[in-house]
Design an enzyme around this catalytic site. Structure first.
Site, PDB file in Angstrom:
ATOM      1  N   LYS A   1     -43.394  47.458 -75.154  1.00 20.90           N
ATOM      2  CA  LYS A   1     -44.304  46.379 -74.768  1.00 20.90           C
ATOM      3  C   LYS A   1     -43.509  45.353 -73.963  1.00 20.90           C
ATOM      4  O   LYS A   1     -42.473  44.844 -74.422  1.00 20.90           O
ATOM      5  CB  LYS A   1     -44.864  45.730 -76.040  1.00 20.90           C
TER       6      LYS A   1
HETATM    7  O1  G3P Z   1     -52.227  42.297 -79.535  1.00 25.04           O
HETATM    8  C1  G3P Z   1     -52.026  40.934 -79.268  1.00 25.04           C
HETATM    9  C2  G3P Z   1     -52.460  40.131 -80.425  1.00 25.04           C
HETATM   10  O2  G3P Z   1     -51.587  40.344 -81.503  1.00 25.04           O
HETATM   11  C3  G3P Z   1     -52.607  38.687 -80.153  1.00 25.04           C
HETATM   12  O3  G3P Z   1     -53.595  38.246 -81.002  1.00 25.04           O
HETATM   13  O4  G3P Z   1     -54.915  36.636 -82.251  1.00 25.04           O
HETATM   14  O5  G3P Z   1     -52.503  36.138 -81.688  1.00 25.04           O
HETATM   15  O6  G3P Z   1     -54.254  36.106 -79.923  1.00 25.04           O
HETATM   16  P1  G3P Z   1     -53.830  36.688 -81.221  1.00 25.04           P
END
Ligand code: G3P
Length: 225
Positions: free
Chosen positions: A85
């Site tokens: 990633k």
């Molecule tokens: O896959 C990306 C994710 O982990 C981000 O999620 O909820 O931190 O925006 P969030």
């Protein structure tokens, strides 16, 4: 649309893998930071890899091209089918270009608009991760932006796969599927909640009660005979 779990939590990954619906797992440094610091990152990643045979994305923390490439090789030495990633930065695109020439799969993360997505595809990314929840957080319409990206993908026949990420609720999953994202990567709580429906639970209770009633009737008849 494939379903991935967005998590670094072993219990959650083990449970969701047991449901038989997971095609992969995505992690990131924030998810790893929520877990027990006594378990080192390499061991946790390897444990996740053993639980889920499919895709596993592991994120680099360098922000320069050479550092990202070095980390990618290090992660691939842990297990050879790791997807790396890479953050959506110009230096990240250069790293993706180099890694793709080595046939190392990459997942370009932190994509918020169609041009970032096109750039990641053109650099040779295997996956592009479009963040929905964080767009909604700043008052932008994630549904519209994901639709734009998927429509560009299908118009041009781009090969990289679109991952809908930063999913916060069941509607985001439906929105991802409707727009044609190839994959949605979903936190455990959201996935578990999405699989439940009160009418399913009520329906099971009714079936079980009716079955018990039937058994009681059968027993009565047997006693009377
Ligand atoms: O896959 C990306 C994710 O982990 C981000 O999620 O909820 O931190 O925006 P969030």
């Amino acid at each position: 649309m494939q379903l991935y779990l967005d998590s670094a939590n072993i219990q959650h990954i083990r449970e969701a893998a047991g449901w038989g619906i997971l095609s992969g797992v995505t992690t990131n440094p924030s998810l790893l930071a929520k877990e027990d610091p006594k378990v080192d990152i390499k061991n946790r990643i390897l444990e996740i890899h053993q639980l889920v045979g499919g895709h596993l994305s592991v994120e680099v923390i360098s922000t320069d091209t050479d550092g990202m490439i070095r980390e990618a090789h290090e992660i691939r030495s842990w297990f050879p089918d790791a997807t790396i990633k890479i953050p959506m930065l110009p230096a990240g695109l250069a790293a993706v270009k180099k890694l793709s020439s080595e046939n190392i799969p990459t997942n370009v993360t932190l994509i918020f608009n169609p041009i970032q997505a096109i750039a990641a595809n053109n650099a040779g990314a295997t996956y592009v991760s479009v963040f929905l929840g964080r767009l909604d957080d700043i008052g932008m319409n994630s549904e519209h932006i994901l639709d734009e990206i998927t429509s560009i993908w299908y118009t041009h026949g781009f090969e990289s796969k679109i991952i809908a990420a930063s999913i916060r609720n069941p509607l985001h999953i439906i929105q991802s599927a409707k727009s044609g994202a190839h994959i949605a990567t979903i936190p455990y709580d959201v996935l578990k909640k999405s699989l439940k429906h009160p009418l399913t639970d009520i329906g099971i209770d009714i079936f079980l009660n009716d079955y018990d009633k039937l058994q009681t009737e059968i027993q009565k008849l047997l006693i009377e005979q």
